[in-house]
Design an enzyme around this catalytic site. Structure first.
Site, PDB file in Angstrom:
ATOM      1  CB  VAL A   1       4.528   0.676  -3.779  1.00 34.17           C
ATOM      2  CG1 VAL A   1       4.715   0.843  -5.290  1.00 34.17           C
ATOM      3  CG2 VAL A   1       5.865   0.314  -3.135  1.00 34.17           C
ATOM      4  CD  GLU A  14       1.205   3.814   3.586  1.00 31.76           C
ATOM      5  OE1 GLU A  14       1.632   2.650   3.737  1.00 31.76           O
ATOM      6  OE2 GLU A  14       1.934   4.757   3.206  1.00 31.76           O
ATOM      7  CG  LEU A  40       6.701  -1.865 -11.056  1.00 30.53           C
ATOM      8  CD1 LEU A  40       6.683  -0.355 -10.885  1.00 30.53           C
ATOM      9  CD2 LEU A  40       6.266  -2.265 -12.463  1.00 30.53           C
ATOM     10  N   PRO A  57       1.387  -4.216 -10.910  1.00 30.64           N
ATOM     11  CG  PRO A  57       2.520  -4.158 -12.963  1.00 30.64           C
ATOM     12  CD  PRO A  57       1.387  -3.509 -12.206  1.00 30.64           C
ATOM     13  CE  LYS A 114       2.165   4.105   7.913  1.00 28.04           C
ATOM     14  NZ  LYS A 114       2.550   2.879   7.237  1.00 28.04           N
ATOM     15  CE  LYS A 162      -1.074  -0.093   4.970  1.00 26.32           C
ATOM     16  NZ  LYS A 162       0.122   0.635   5.369  1.00 26.32           N
ATOM     17  CB  ALA A 210      -0.259   2.034  10.837  1.00 27.36           C
ATOM     18  N   GLY A 211      -0.473  -0.685   8.578  1.00 32.16           N
ATOM     19  CA  GLY A 211      -0.797  -2.104   8.558  1.00 32.16           C
ATOM     20  C   GLY A 211      -2.223  -2.372   8.123  1.00 32.16           C
TER      21      GLY A 211
END
Length: 215
Positions: free
Chosen positions: A18, A100, A186, A184, A33, A16, A102-103
């Site tokens: 990325v 974002e 990378l 995908p 975050k 997540k 956490a976990g």
């Protein structure tokens, strides 16, 4: 309308961070975050900064920076602090904000508060990141069910990993959610390859289609 999107995941190390970087870049927005647990290596905010072309000033500082790579409630206890949910209110910004988590969804922030309960307070639309690896159907459907039980809006599922068309279709069908695309893995991961992969596999218009959000 201020666009604020939460990027959550079915568990740890799904990808997540990325995906959050790719989405922040595609929206030309801000990234935040709220809670970072683990400071020894590159933090998630530092990863996003490395993988995007947005100004560094748009990578907002974490509210809590915890030393131990563990569940936030436990990492905070080791540091001798307690996370206060009232300090985790999302910013109102003129450009899109990607938040974002956490976990996974059920990670405790304190001994009394799960992360998903904070999301229920926010009521912001969520993109759920799910791996395409074995076990993803169970993990994804449980996560979707937990979000829906709390009436948290779901923008859709972003799959990460190698192609697994049947699992992706099964999750979207049983979960009654949209499949937003698949990012995908990378071989070379940098700002250029990530931006290209996101553009090839996702539509920003679909991601921002709030009218298609499911309860």
């Amino acid at each position: 309308m201020t666009i604020r999107i939460v990027v959550a995941a079915t568990g740890t190390d799904v990808g997540k961070t990325v995906f959050s970087a790719a989405l922040t870049n595609a929206l030309d927005g801000y990234y935040w975050k709220p809670v970072q647990a683990g400071l020894a290596n590159e933090t998630d905010a530092e990863t996003v900064n490395r993988l995007t072309r947005v100004p560094e000033s748009r990578i907002l500082p974490e509210r809590y920076r915890l030393n131990t790579p563990a569940s936030p409630h436990f990492a905070a206890e080791i540091d001798g602090i307690e996370i206060d949910a009232k300090t985790l209110s999302p910013f109102g910004l003129p450009t899109p904000l990607v938040i974002e988590t956490a976990g996974g969804l059920m990670v405790p922030l304190t001994r009394r508060l799960l992360q998903i309960d904070l999301l229920a307070q926010w009521r912001l639309p969520v993109i759920l990141c799910a791996s395409t690896a074995l076990g993803t159907i169970n993990h994804s459907l449980l996560s979707i069910e937990a979000l829906k039980r709390r009436a948290i809006p779901i923008l859709g599922v972003a799959f990460i990993g190698g192609e697994n068309a049947d699992s992706e279709r099964t999750i979207a069908t049983f979960g009654a959610v949209r499949r937003l695309g698949r990012l995908p893995r990378l071989d070379v991961l940098d700002a250029d390859t990530l931006q290209s992969a996101f553009a090839q596999n996702f539509s920003v218009a679909d991601v921002l289609d709030i009218g298609a959000v499911g309860p």
